[in-house]
Design an enzyme around this catalytic site. Structure first.
Site, PDB file in Angstrom:
ATOM      1  N   LYS A  34       0.838  -1.211   0.000  1.00 26.79           N
ATOM      2  CA  LYS A  34       0.000   0.000   0.000  1.00 26.79           C
ATOM      3  C   LYS A  34       0.870   1.257   0.000  1.00 26.79           C
ATOM      4  O   LYS A  34       0.655   2.181  -0.767  1.00 26.79           O
ATOM      5  CB  LYS A  34      -0.921   0.046   1.239  1.00 26.79           C
ATOM      6  N   ARG A  70      -9.670   1.147   8.204  1.00 31.05           N
ATOM      7  CA  ARG A  70      -9.241  -0.220   8.469  1.00 31.05           C
ATOM      8  C   ARG A  70     -10.347  -1.060   9.072  1.00 31.05           C
ATOM      9  O   ARG A  70     -10.106  -2.170   9.518  1.00 31.05           O
ATOM     10  CB  ARG A  70      -8.114  -0.142   9.483  1.00 31.05           C
ATOM     11  N   ARG A 115      11.869  -5.308   5.406  1.00 33.50           N
ATOM     12  CA  ARG A 115      11.666  -3.859   5.202  1.00 33.50           C
ATOM     13  C   ARG A 115      12.594  -3.035   6.104  1.00 33.50           C
ATOM     14  O   ARG A 115      12.782  -3.343   7.279  1.00 33.50           O
ATOM     15  CB  ARG A 115      10.219  -3.488   5.511  1.00 33.50           C
ATOM     16  N   ARG A 127      11.051  -1.422  11.777  1.00 30.94           N
ATOM     17  CA  ARG A 127       9.917  -1.083  12.643  1.00 30.94           C
ATOM     18  C   ARG A 127       9.749  -2.116  13.744  1.00 30.94           C
ATOM     19  O   ARG A 127       9.925  -3.302  13.523  1.00 30.94           O
ATOM     20  CB  ARG A 127       8.633  -1.022  11.795  1.00 30.94           C
ATOM     21  N   ARG A 155      -0.855  -9.092  12.961  1.00 34.60           N
ATOM     22  CA  ARG A 155      -1.402  -8.030  12.101  1.00 34.60           C
ATOM     23  C   ARG A 155      -2.209  -8.630  10.941  1.00 34.60           C
ATOM     24  O   ARG A 155      -3.216  -8.058  10.522  1.00 34.60           O
ATOM     25  CB  ARG A 155      -0.261  -7.146  11.575  1.00 34.60           C
TER      26      ARG A 155
HETATM   27  P1  AP5 Z   1       4.862  -1.572   2.000  1.00 32.55           P
HETATM   28  O1  AP5 Z   1       4.596  -0.783   0.760  1.00 32.55           O
HETATM   29  O2  AP5 Z   1       5.387  -0.869   3.202  1.00 32.55           O
HETATM   30  O3  AP5 Z   1       3.554  -2.393   2.399  1.00 32.55           O
HETATM   31  P2  AP5 Z   1       2.260  -1.887   3.182  1.00 32.55           P
HETATM   32  O4  AP5 Z   1       1.095  -2.586   2.551  1.00 32.55           O
HETATM   33  O5  AP5 Z   1       2.211  -0.401   3.230  1.00 32.55           O
HETATM   34  O6  AP5 Z   1       2.549  -2.558   4.577  1.00 32.55           O
HETATM   35  P3  AP5 Z   1       2.550  -1.957   6.076  1.00 32.55           P
HETATM   36  O7  AP5 Z   1       3.216  -3.020   6.896  1.00 32.55           O
HETATM   37  O8  AP5 Z   1       3.108  -0.586   6.141  1.00 32.55           O
HETATM   38  O9  AP5 Z   1       1.041  -1.926   6.316  1.00 32.55           O
HETATM   39  P4  AP5 Z   1       0.340  -1.986   7.659  1.00 32.55           P
HETATM   40  O10 AP5 Z   1      -1.018  -1.779   7.187  1.00 32.55           O
HETATM   41  O11 AP5 Z   1       0.513  -3.205   8.491  1.00 32.55           O
HETATM   42  O12 AP5 Z   1       1.115  -0.866   8.514  1.00 32.55           O
HETATM   43  P5  AP5 Z   1       0.680   0.585   8.940  1.00 32.55           P
HETATM   44  O13 AP5 Z   1       1.887   1.411   8.989  1.00 32.55           O
HETATM   45  O14 AP5 Z   1      -0.485   1.068   8.143  1.00 32.55           O
HETATM   46  O15 AP5 Z   1       5.856  -2.774   1.598  1.00 32.55           O
HETATM   47  C1  AP5 Z   1       6.388  -3.635   2.576  1.00 32.55           C
HETATM   48  C2  AP5 Z   1       7.823  -4.064   2.156  1.00 32.55           C
HETATM   49  O16 AP5 Z   1       7.749  -4.805   0.941  1.00 32.55           O
HETATM   50  C3  AP5 Z   1       8.780  -2.883   1.890  1.00 32.55           C
HETATM   51  O17 AP5 Z   1      10.072  -3.236   2.298  1.00 32.55           O
HETATM   52  C4  AP5 Z   1       8.749  -2.721   0.363  1.00 32.55           C
HETATM   53  O18 AP5 Z   1       9.982  -2.219  -0.122  1.00 32.55           O
HETATM   54  C5  AP5 Z   1       8.524  -4.182  -0.081  1.00 32.55           C
HETATM   55  N1  AP5 Z   1       7.721  -4.267  -1.301  1.00 32.55           N
HETATM   56  C6  AP5 Z   1       6.638  -3.521  -1.646  1.00 32.55           C
HETATM   57  N2  AP5 Z   1       6.150  -3.912  -2.839  1.00 32.55           N
HETATM   58  C7  AP5 Z   1       6.930  -4.957  -3.243  1.00 32.55           C
HETATM   59  C8  AP5 Z   1       6.926  -5.797  -4.396  1.00 32.55           C
HETATM   60  N3  AP5 Z   1       6.020  -5.641  -5.354  1.00 32.55           N
HETATM   61  N4  AP5 Z   1       7.877  -6.760  -4.475  1.00 32.55           N
HETATM   62  C9  AP5 Z   1       8.804  -6.925  -3.493  1.00 32.55           C
HETATM   63  N5  AP5 Z   1       8.867  -6.142  -2.379  1.00 32.55           N
HETATM   64  C10 AP5 Z   1       7.933  -5.184  -2.266  1.00 32.55           C
HETATM   65  O19 AP5 Z   1       0.125   0.323  10.432  1.00 32.55           O
HETATM   66  C11 AP5 Z   1       0.977   0.000  11.494  1.00 32.55           C
HETATM   67  C12 AP5 Z   1       0.184  -0.019  12.804  1.00 32.55           C
HETATM   68  O20 AP5 Z   1      -0.383   1.290  13.059  1.00 32.55           O
HETATM   69  C13 AP5 Z   1      -1.036  -0.968  12.811  1.00 32.55           C
HETATM   70  O21 AP5 Z   1      -0.674  -2.295  13.155  1.00 32.55           O
HETATM   71  C14 AP5 Z   1      -1.912  -0.302  13.875  1.00 32.55           C
HETATM   72  O22 AP5 Z   1      -1.431  -0.583  15.171  1.00 32.55           O
HETATM   73  C15 AP5 Z   1      -1.696   1.181  13.613  1.00 32.55           C
HETATM   74  N6  AP5 Z   1      -2.662   1.732  12.635  1.00 32.55           N
HETATM   75  C16 AP5 Z   1      -2.384   2.253  11.404  1.00 32.55           C
HETATM   76  N7  AP5 Z   1      -3.497   2.678  10.814  1.00 32.55           N
HETATM   77  C17 AP5 Z   1      -4.518   2.432  11.679  1.00 32.55           C
HETATM   78  C18 AP5 Z   1      -5.915   2.629  11.597  1.00 32.55           C
HETATM   79  N8  AP5 Z   1      -6.510   3.154  10.501  1.00 32.55           N
HETATM   80  N9  AP5 Z   1      -6.661   2.259  12.662  1.00 32.55           N
HETATM   81  C19 AP5 Z   1      -6.087   1.727  13.778  1.00 32.55           C
HETATM   82  N10 AP5 Z   1      -4.761   1.494  13.891  1.00 32.55           N
HETATM   83  C20 AP5 Z   1      -3.981   1.851  12.853  1.00 32.55           C
END
Ligand code: AP5
Length: 217
Positions: A13, A88, A127, A160, A171
């Site tokens: 994402k 979410r 990552r 992270r 997660r």
């Molecule tokens: P990346 O692009 O970072 O993937 P992502 O889908 O953004 O994954 P996240 O882990 O950031 O999502 P998340 O939803 O768990 O975390 P968030 O920060 O929102 O890619 C991941 C890796 O893969 C990178 O190294 C990238 O280089 C690599 N990659 C990407 N595409 C690739 C490809 N095609 N091929 C190979 N490699 C690739 O949330 C974290 C925490 O915050 C949550 O657990 C929760 O506690 C809190 N939180 C956030 N939002 C909310 C909300 N709305 N409500 C409540 N709690 C929330």
């Protein structure tokens, strides 16, 4: 355009929201980044959010909604945005619809990206993120030119706290229970496009662009 990026942790994402944002000149609004900034700055909201994030659980809605509402008020979000990681859950989606209604706006389209669980775990465990500008790398798929240093700004790269395997598995469960119902919610609203998240990031971006008829390729 007002877009939402949906998908499990590691689906790409953030990667796609950044690439697409540069292409269509729209800011990426990532709830995870906003929360991590609040934790880093030790704001009262960040102090409350931290324990939920460390466990890989969802932060309570009242905290997240406050951050998103304030971010949507900023000037760069007035003519469009890409939401990444928010909403979410169905209650968050309903709250977003209310926030936008007050501004006379609606969501244009929702892009849901997915990939197999083992691929997600592999991506997340490799990552690394820049402490300074949030740029992302992957130790195998997209390593920085100099180990531990951001190519863009020279900042320090870190892993992270919630990217360790057992937290990632939790997660993924949270995604299945709380977030996946949004596929049905936005599908019924007729604004959902599903995209295969496997392959190279540029290939995935092309798939996303193909789902956005309003964007000139
Ligand atoms: P990346 O692009 O970072 O993937 P992502 O889908 O953004 O994954 P996240 O882990 O950031 O999502 P998340 O939803 O768990 O975390 P968030 O920060 O929102 O890619 C991941 C890796 O893969 C990178 O190294 C990238 O280089 C690599 N990659 C990407 N595409 C690739 C490809 N095609 N091929 C190979 N490699 C690739 O949330 C974290 C925490 O915050 C949550 O657990 C929760 O506690 C809190 N939180 C956030 N939002 C909310 C909300 N709305 N409500 C409540 N709690 C929330």
């Amino acid at each position: 355009m007002r877009l939402v990026m949906l998908g499990p942790p590691g689906a790409g994402k953030g990667t796609q929201a950044r690439m697409l944002g540069e292409r269509i000149h729209a800011p990426q609004i990532a709830s995870g980044d906003l929360l991590r900034e609040a934790v880093r700055d030790q704001t009262p909201l960040g102090l409350q959010a931290r324990s939920y994030m460390d466990k890989g659980s969802l932060v309570p809605d009242e905290l997240v909604l406050k951050l998103i509402d304030a971010r949507l008020d900023q000037a760069d979000a007035k003519s469009g945005f890409i939401l990444d990681g928010f909403p979410r859950s169905v209650p968050q989606a309903e709250a977003l619809a209310r926030m936008l209604k007050q501004r006379g706006e609606t969501i244009s389209q929702v892009i849901a990206i997915d990939a197999p669980d083992e691929e997600l775990v592999k991506r997340i465990s490799g990552r690394r993120t820049c402490r300074n500008c949030n740029e992302m790398y992957h130790m195998t798929f997209d390593p920085p030119a100099k180990p531990g240093i951001c190519n863009k700004c020279g900042g320090e790269l870190y892993q992270r706290d919630d990217d360790h395997e057992d937290t990632v598995r939790h997660r993924l469960q949270v995604y299945d229970n709380a977030t996946k119902p949004l596929l049905d919610y936005y599908g019924k609203a007729g604004i959902l496009s599903q995209v295969d998240g496997t392959g190279r990031p540029d290939e995935i971006l092309d798939r996303i662009l193909a789902k956005l008829p309003a964007v000139a390729n």
